[in-house]
Enzyme design. Structure first.
Site, PDB file in Angstrom:
ATOM      1  N   ASP A   1      58.182  -2.539 -22.062  1.00  0.00           N
ATOM      2  CA  ASP A   1      57.468  -2.518 -23.433  1.00  0.00           C
ATOM      3  C   ASP A   1      58.333  -1.655 -24.575  1.00  0.00           C
ATOM      4  O   ASP A   1      58.140  -1.763 -25.693  1.00  0.00           O
ATOM      5  CB  ASP A   1      56.047  -2.164 -23.695  1.00  0.00           C
ATOM      6  CG  ASP A   1      55.001  -3.238 -22.904  1.00  0.00           C
ATOM      7  OD1 ASP A   1      55.631  -4.172 -22.546  1.00  0.00           O
ATOM      8  OD2 ASP A   1      53.827  -2.623 -22.805  1.00  0.00           O
TER       9      ASP A   1
ATOM     10  N   TYR B   1      61.161  -9.499 -32.468  1.00  0.00           N
ATOM     11  CA  TYR B   1      60.251 -10.152 -33.548  1.00  0.00           C
ATOM     12  C   TYR B   1      61.168 -10.712 -34.802  1.00  0.00           C
ATOM     13  O   TYR B   1      61.249 -11.797 -34.963  1.00  0.00           O
ATOM     14  CB  TYR B   1      59.155  -9.476 -34.025  1.00  0.00           C
ATOM     15  CG  TYR B   1      58.013  -9.464 -33.079  1.00  0.00           C
ATOM     16  CD1 TYR B   1      58.242  -8.344 -32.067  1.00  0.00           C
ATOM     17  CD2 TYR B   1      56.717 -10.015 -33.222  1.00  0.00           C
ATOM     18  CE1 TYR B   1      57.128  -8.201 -31.129  1.00  0.00           C
ATOM     19  CE2 TYR B   1      55.960 -10.068 -32.086  1.00  0.00           C
ATOM     20  CZ  TYR B   1      55.846  -9.020 -31.153  1.00  0.00           C
ATOM     21  OH  TYR B   1      54.988  -8.889 -30.289  1.00  0.00           O
TER      22      TYR B   1
HETATM   23  N1  BES Z   1      52.511 -11.377 -27.057  1.00  0.00           N
HETATM   24  C1  BES Z   1      52.370 -10.414 -28.163  1.00  0.00           C
HETATM   25  C2  BES Z   1      51.454  -9.133 -27.587  1.00  0.00           C
HETATM   26  C3  BES Z   1      52.450  -8.280 -26.621  1.00  0.00           C
HETATM   27  C4  BES Z   1      53.780  -8.265 -26.668  1.00  0.00           C
HETATM   28  C5  BES Z   1      51.536  -7.759 -25.704  1.00  0.00           C
HETATM   29  C6  BES Z   1      54.271  -7.550 -25.554  1.00  0.00           C
HETATM   30  C7  BES Z   1      52.186  -6.888 -24.844  1.00  0.00           C
HETATM   31  C8  BES Z   1      53.417  -6.942 -24.700  1.00  0.00           C
HETATM   32  C9  BES Z   1      51.285 -11.266 -29.219  1.00  0.00           C
HETATM   33  O1  BES Z   1      51.797 -12.451 -29.658  1.00  0.00           O
HETATM   34  C10 BES Z   1      51.989 -10.129 -30.557  1.00  0.00           C
HETATM   35  O2  BES Z   1      53.239 -10.559 -30.877  1.00  0.00           O
HETATM   36  N2  BES Z   1      50.968  -9.878 -31.325  1.00  0.00           N
HETATM   37  C11 BES Z   1      51.219  -8.953 -32.278  1.00  0.00           C
HETATM   38  C12 BES Z   1      50.861  -9.965 -33.796  1.00  0.00           C
HETATM   39  C13 BES Z   1      51.803 -10.886 -34.202  1.00  0.00           C
HETATM   40  C14 BES Z   1      51.328 -11.398 -35.577  1.00  0.00           C
HETATM   41  C15 BES Z   1      53.029  -9.900 -34.693  1.00  0.00           C
HETATM   42  C16 BES Z   1      50.376  -7.827 -32.286  1.00  0.00           C
HETATM   43  O3  BES Z   1      49.481  -7.731 -31.619  1.00  0.00           O
HETATM   44  O4  BES Z   1      50.597  -6.752 -33.419  1.00  0.00           O
HETATM   45 ZN    ZN Z   2      53.891 -12.812 -30.153  1.00  0.00          ZN
END
Ligand code: BES
Ligand code: ZN
Length: 646
Positions: free
Chosen positions: A420, A428
Site C-alpha cells: 500500500d 491512478y
Molecule cells: N481497488 C481500490 C481500493 C484499494 C486500493 C484498496 C489498494 C486497497 C489497496 C479501489 O478501486 C479504489 O481505487 N478506490 C478509490 C476510489 C476511486 C474513485 C479513486 C477510493 O477508495 O478512494
Molecule cells: Zn480502483
C-alpha cells in the site's frame, strides 16, 4: 533515460512478449522459455522475473492453488471465522511442499483429500506479510483440507457492534482483502498473479444475511431455520480470480433491484438513499460494455457498507463494496461507481501480477472511469474530472520526491515495503495520463479498439508492465517507428516524473472557477456562483484557494458558502483540510463530527496526520478525537494512525 536503458528495457519487453503465449505452458511442452513440464500450470507471465511477487511466500511454479472451497461459521462473540478451507492444487510431479500465506489464523489440522494428516510448518512472523505456511505433499496429494479459525484482530476483517452500524440494531462484519490482507482469514496463496476459482458456505446467526463477491447467496434451504438458529448461504465463483478479490459482508442487509443485472445491498435505513444515488448504474454497465467489451461477470451488484468502510469503493467481483460517504443526494460523487465498475475489466479481468504494477489496475481504471463518466454525464463533466486528476498528479509528484523521485515511476519498487506504499495518485493519475497520451497520439477509435483487445487477450490473466508494453507494440504500434518515438513508453513506465508529451488539462475546464479562486484570495467571495456550481467546481475552488488564510478570511468564507454545514463529504473534506492547516477553531466541532462518524482512510488519515504534526494546536485535538474514533476505524487505517502514538 540513457540509450542503454532504453535498449535494455526494450529487450526485457520483447522477452516478456515471447514468454507469453496464449496457451498454458503445460499444453505446450516445447516452449523453451518455460521448461513447461517442470512448472505447475501457471499463467505464462508468472514465469518471468517481473512477475515474482515479493509480498507472498508462495512458489507457484512448484505448486499452486487452483480452487478454494470455504466452509465457515461466523462467530460475532468471538470475532472469528472458523471452519475449513479445501484447496485444490496444481503441482510439479516432483514438488515436495506447497507454500501458502498465513497471517494470524490458527491452524488446527491439515489433511489431504482422503483425510490423511499432512505435516506442516510455519515460518518466522513478519508484521505485514505474516508467515510462510508450508505443507508437505505426498506423491499424489492434489487436495488439502485445512481446519482453522481467524484471529479476532485479523487485518482484513472489521467486526462492528450494533452501535457502529447505520441501523444500530445488529452487528456487522466485512472484509477488505486488497492488497495483502486476505491471508488473515483465507488460507491460500495470497498473490494477485495466482488466480483461483472459489466457493463458500457461510453460516451466520439469524436474522443476519451474508453476501460475497460471487454468484449465489440464496439461503441453503434445509439449514435456514427458526430465529436463534444459523442461516447458511452458498456462493460460487466460476472464473479464476486474484485472491484479494474474495470478499464477505454479514449484517442486517436488504436488497433493491436497480435494473436487469444491477442492484444494491444495504442496511435497511441506508437503502432508500443508496437506491436513488445509484439509479444510473445499469446505464453505466451498458456504456462500459460499449467501450471495453462484454461484461463477463453476470450481475453487477453493490453493497453500501457501514461508515467505517476504509475505502471509497472496492471492486469485489459481482459485488462492489462502497462507502456510504459517496451518497451526496445529487449523484455528484458517482464517478466512484464508474471507477469500481471499470475494474470489472481493468483489474479483475487483466490483473496486476504483483503490486509493483498496481498502476495497471488503477491507472487503466481511472482512465476508463472518465470514459464512462463522459458517456453518461457528458464531455464537460469528464473534462473537469480529467483536470482535477491532473491537479492531483502534480500534487502526488511533489509528495513523492518531485520529478526525480523513485516513487513517481509507474512500475514502482515495493520490495521491503507494504504494497500500500504504492497506493498513491502516481498509480491512478500518472497511469491515466499515460493512457490519455497514447489515445491522443493514435486517436480515440484506434485506442478503444486496442483497449478492447487488451482486455480480451488477457481476460482472467495476470499482467505486468513489460507485458503491457509488449502488447502495445504488437497490437497498436506495429512497427510504426515515428509513433514509437512519440510515445516514449519506457520513459513513462520505468522513469520518474511526468514526461513532456503528457496531455495538459484543458484550460477552459475550470476557467470561471479558477478566476473566482483568485478573486477570493483578494477578498471577493463567489457567494452567488457557489450555489450554481457542481461538486467538481466547488472542489476545484477550495483546492485553488490560498493555502494560508487568516481567521477572519476563513470565517467570511465559511459564512458565505456554508462550509461547516455541507453534507457533501468530499467538499467537507476539502474545507476541513484548509481549516486544519490554518488552525481554524470554529471548524473543530464539524471536524470532530466528521472524524467520528466515518472511517474512510482517504479522509481520516491526512486530517489526523496534519493535526498530530501540529504539536501545540492540533495534537490535543487529534488525541481526543482518535481515542473516540479508533473503534470505528478499520485495522488497515489504525495500522497507520497508531504509529502517531496519540
Ligand atoms: N481497488 C481500490 C481500493 C484499494 C486500493 C484498496 C489498494 C486497497 C489497496 C479501489 O478501486 C479504489 O481505487 N478506490 C478509490 C476510489 C476511486 C474513485 C479513486 C477510493 O477508495 O478512494
Ligand atoms: Zn480502483
Amino acid at each position: 533515460m540513457t540509450r542503454t536503458a532504453i535498449l535494455l528495457s526494450t529487450v526485457v519487453a520483447l522477452a516478456a512478449c515471447q514468454t507469453a503465449p496464449a496457451v498454458s505452458p503445460l499444453a505446450e511442452p516445447g516452449n523453451p522459455a518455460l521448461q513447461a513440464s517442470r512448472t505447475a500450470g501457471v499463467a505464462p507471465v508468472l514465469a518471468t522475473a517481473d512477475a515474482v511477487d515479493p509480498h507472498s511466500y508462495a512458489r507457484p511454479l512448484e505448486a499452486r492453488v487452483t480452487n478454494v472451497a470455504l466452509d465457515l461459521a461466523v462467530d460475532f462473540a468471538a470475532k472469528r471465522l472458523a471452519g475449513t478451507a479445501t484447496l485444490d492444487i496444481d503441482r510439479r510431479p516432483d514438488a515436495r511442499v506447497i507454500v501458502l500465506d498465513r497471517k494470524g489464523y490458527e491452524v488446527e489440522s491439515v489433511t489431504d483429500g482422503a483425510g490423511r494428516p499432512l505435516a506442516y510448518s510455519l515460518g518466522a512472523a513478519d508484521e505485514e506479510l505474516g508467515t510462510r505456511f508450508q505443507i508437505e505433499l505426498g506423491p499424489d496429494t492434489r487436495r488439502l483440507v485445512i481446519r482453522y479459525r481467524s484471529a479476532p484482530n485479523a487485518s482484513a476483517l472489521q467486526w462492528l457492534t450494533p452501535a457502529q452500524t447505520a441501523g444500530k440494531q445488529q452487528p456487522f462484519l466485512f472484509s477488505q482483502g486488497q492488497s495483502i490482507e486476505n491471508r488473515s482469514w483465507i488460507p491460500t496463496q495470497d498473490s494477485p498473479g495466482i488466480r483461483q476459482t472459489w466457493s463458500a458456505r457461510i453460516s451466520v446467526p439469524s436474522p443476519l444475511t451474508a453476501v460475497m463477491s460471487a454468484p449465489g447467496g440464496g439461503e441453503d434451504g434445509d439449514i435456514g431455520g427458526p430465529k436463534d438458529k444459523a442461516r447458511t448461504f452458498a456462493f460460487s465463483m466460476p472464473h479464476p480470480v486474484a485472491p484479494y478479490l474474495i470478499a464477505i459482508a454479514v449484517g442486517d442487509l436488504k436488497f433493491q433491484s436497480l435494473g436487469p443485472r444491477t442492484g444494491v445491498w444495504a442496511e435497511p435505513v441506508t437503502l432508500p438513499a443508496a437506491t436513488r444515488e445509484l439509479e444510473d448504474t445499469e446505464k453505466m454497465v451498458m456504456a462500459a460494455e460499449q467501450l471495453f467489451g462484454p461484461y463477463r461477470w453476470g450481475r453487477y451488484d453493490m453493497i453500501v457498507l457501514p461508515p467505517s468502510f476504509p475505502f471509497g469503493g472496492m471492486e469485489n467481483p459481482t459485488l462492489t463494496f462502497l462507502t456510504p460517504t459517496f451518497i451526496a443526494g445529487d449523484k455528484s460523487l458517482t464517478s466512484l461507481i464508474a471507477h469500481e465498475l471499470a475494474h470489472s475489466w481493468s483489474g479483475n479481468l487483466a490483473t496486476n501480477a504483483t503490486w509493483a504494477d498496481f498502476w495497471l489496475n488503477e491507472g487503466t481504471t481511472t482512465y476508463a472511469e472518465r470514459r464512462i463518466v463522459e458517456a453518461i454525464y457528458g464531455p464537460e463533466v469528464a473534462r473537469q474530472q480529467v483536470a482535477l486528476g491532473i491537479g492531483a498528479l502534480g500534487k502526488a509528484v511533489e509528495e513523492n520526491g518531485g520529478a526525480t523521485g523513485a516513487d513517481t515511476r509507474l512500475a514502482v519498487d515495493l520490495r521491503g515495503r507494504h504494497p500500500d506504499a504504492g497506493l498513491t495518485d502516481i498509480a491512478y493519475e500518472k497511469g491515466a495520463a499515460f493512457l490519455r497520451m497514447i489515445e491522443a497520439n493514435v486517436g480515440r477509435e484506434r485506442f478503444d479498439d486496442y483497449l478492447r483487445g487488451w482486455f480480451a487477450r488477457h481476460s482472467f490473466q495476470p499482467v505486468t508492465s513489460a507485458l503491457f508494453l509488449a502488447d502495445l507494440r504488437q497490437h497498436l504500434i506495429r512497427g510504426d517507428r515515428a509513433l514509437e518515438q512519440k510515445l516514449q513508453l519506457e520513459r513513462w513506465v520505468y522513469q520518474p516524473g511526468v514526461p513532456a508529451n503528457s496531455v495538459p488539462a484543458d484550460p477552459q475546464a475550470f476557467a470561471e472557477v479558477d478566476r473566482a479562486a483568485v478573486a477570493a484570495g483578494r477578498g471577493a467571495l463567489p457567494t452567488a456562483e457557489w450555489a450554481q456550481w457542481t461538486t467538481d467546481e466547488r472542489l476545484r475552488f477550495l483546492q485553488r484557494l490560498p493555502r494560508k488564510q487568516g481567521r477572519a478570511a476563513l470565517t467570511r468564507l465559511d459564512q458565505a458558502l456554508g462550509l461547516n454545514q455541507t453534507g457533501n463529504m468530499e467538499v467537507k473534506f476539502a474545507w476541513l483540510e484548509l481549516a486544519v492547516a490554518n488552525r481554524y477553531d470554529p471548524a473543530v466541532p464539524a471536524l470532530e463530527q466528521f472524524l467520528t462518524s466515518q472511517g474512510r482512510g482517504k479522509f481520516v488519515r491526512p486530517l489526523i496526520r496534519t493535526l498530530a504534526a501540529d504539536t501545540s494546536w492540533g495534537r490535543p485535538i487529534a488525541a481526543r478525537v482518535y481515542r473516540r474514533a479508533r473503534p470505528l476505524y478499520h485495522p488497515i487505517v489504525t495500522r497507520n494512525l497508531d504509529e502517531l502514538k496519540l
